[in-house]
Every structure is written in C-alpha cells, then in structure tokens.
Design an enzyme around this catalytic site. Sequence first.
Site, PDB file in Angstrom:
ATOM      1  N   LYS A   1       0.818  -1.215   0.000  1.00 28.03           N
ATOM      2  CA  LYS A   1       0.000   0.000   0.000  1.00 28.03           C
ATOM      3  C   LYS A   1       0.852   1.267   0.000  1.00 28.03           C
ATOM      4  O   LYS A   1       2.051   1.255   0.262  1.00 28.03           O
ATOM      5  CB  LYS A   1      -0.983  -0.034   1.173  1.00 28.03           C
ATOM      6  CG  LYS A   1      -2.090  -1.059   0.930  1.00 28.03           C
ATOM      7  CD  LYS A   1      -3.288  -0.871   1.813  1.00 28.03           C
ATOM      8  CE  LYS A   1      -4.428  -1.762   1.336  1.00 28.03           C
ATOM      9  NZ  LYS A   1      -5.590  -1.714   2.238  1.00 28.03           N
TER      10      LYS A   1
ATOM     11  N   ARG B   1      -3.940  -9.949   4.729  1.00 26.74           N
ATOM     12  CA  ARG B   1      -4.300 -10.032   3.312  1.00 26.74           C
ATOM     13  C   ARG B   1      -3.101  -9.537   2.507  1.00 26.74           C
ATOM     14  O   ARG B   1      -2.712  -8.372   2.617  1.00 26.74           O
ATOM     15  CB  ARG B   1      -5.544  -9.179   3.048  1.00 26.74           C
ATOM     16  CG  ARG B   1      -6.098  -9.260   1.631  1.00 26.74           C
ATOM     17  CD  ARG B   1      -7.372  -8.429   1.519  1.00 26.74           C
ATOM     18  NE  ARG B   1      -7.989  -8.537   0.199  1.00 26.74           N
ATOM     19  CZ  ARG B   1      -7.688  -7.764  -0.831  1.00 26.74           C
ATOM     20  NH1 ARG B   1      -6.768  -6.802  -0.705  1.00 26.74           N
ATOM     21  NH2 ARG B   1      -8.290  -7.921  -1.995  1.00 26.74           N
TER      22      ARG B   1
END
Length: 286
Positions: free
Chosen positions: A228, A262
């Site tokens: 991210k 995840r």
Amino acid sequence: MYEAPKHSYEPLSARLHGDDRPLIMGVLNVTPDSFSDGGRFLSIERAVQQAEQMFAMGADVIDVGGESTRPGAAAVAVQEELDRVVPVIAALAEKRLGVISVDTSKPEVMMAAVDSGAAMINDVWALRRPDALKTAAALKVPVCLMHMQGDPESMQRSPQYANAVDEVCAFLAERADACLEAGIAPSEIVIDPGFGFGKTLAHNLGLLNGLDRIAALGFPVLAGLSRKSMIGELTGKPVDQRLIGSVLLAALAVNNGARIVRVHDVAETREALTILQAVNTLQPQQ
C-alpha cells in the site's frame, strides 16, 4: 428458504477462532485496474494458476475481487463484476484447494459467488449497501466488515479524524452489532480497520499501533497492508518494490493482534510469520 452450499473443507469460522498459526489471505484481483496486479489475471486460466500457486505457498484463503477499490477507482456494473469473479470462483471451487473469499459489496455478487463455491464475503462497505446485510445473513458464511471513510473514488482527498482508533473501533462495533441483530453468528464476523481507505499515513500508523484495541472488540481482525501507499510514503519505493515493507507490516500487524493478513506475497509472508510465531511461543529458559 435459502440453503448455503456445503463445503468439503474445514469451516473457516473454526480456524478463525483456533489457536493455530495466523491466517494468510492471498489477493487475487481479476480486474484491469487494481493498484498492484490489475490486468495480470483477467483470464480464468491465469487466475486459477495464480490461486494454485498461492495455496501451494501457504495461503489459507484466496480473496477474489472483480472491482478495484484503489483510491479514485470508479464503480463497476453488477453484471461485469459477476462475469469477472463467478467463473474464477467456480473453477477454484471445483479443484477444492482451500477456502475462497469474494471481495464485493454487491448482494447479487455475494449470492452468485457463494453459490459458486465462495465461503467468505469480504466487504469494504461493511454490508452497508442496500440488501447486503440481509443477503450476507442468509448466505451463512463468514463476513469481513471493513472501515472506510468516504468511498473509493473520493476517500483519499482529505481524510480527517478526531481520533482514528476511537472512530474506527466505534464504527466496527456498530457494524458487528448490526450483523448480530441480522442473525449472523459472532463466530462468523471478522473486522478490518481498512488501512489506506480514507486514511493518511499518520492514521494508518496509529491504527497499526492500536490494533490491540480493535482486537479487543472480540472479533478476529484482518489487516490489509500489502504494497500500500503508506509503504511508498515511508520508503519512496514504487508499488512493485514494496516486498520488504509489506512483509514487515504483516508481521507487525500479527504481533499487534491481527488474526488474518491479506497479502500479495504469500511465500515471503508465511516465512516471516513462521519465524514470528516461533519467537512468540518460545518458552523462557529457567
């Protein structure tokens, strides 16, 4: 009355509340525009091959998504999302390699995905879309409720909180209560603070540090930090060079209370979590 399909593998809810190792959810985006792997797995064959590799590397769950939720992403029509995810889920379910999750907020996609073999619903809208909560309750599979401030198209324009951990905890507690009232069993509820979904770098770091408070709500916590933008902000690395940051954040998240991570990089994350678990279970020498 709707009857959910029966799966041959151990129910995910049992593993979520067990005392074994943390669970890894592998990311499988069958989209042209996801921020990291968009366009790579559009064909059923390539998507299935990627899922097989992730299961072989140690993934416990494969999360199949047909609509990008990256910052600025536009919505996808129901039929287009169905066309992307259902054939892949059906093909994976036929192989019976492990648990399949569907990453969607649309009740029509939830229903079709579970009918095709998905055993979990992962919803960035936390079942707030019309009929989503009712549909999820009828499907009787675990659900993941994620916090998001705003929507994917606008969420990163100017996110603001008085206290991010307090507000995320309050939101997730409210959505969990809504699920319980709708008839979803507490053992089938997972919560996700939504790293990067309407949060600045400071908000994300605060939530990571405060994961123990989120876990104290009493539900398994899923943390999605892989590749991210917060890693890019901290290191200057582009999305395809964020392996070290992703693995480190996954380990930190588990150490702070996450039950599921995840990730895109399954093998490396599994190796790190194996070492972390060994260190955390080491008995002190007398």
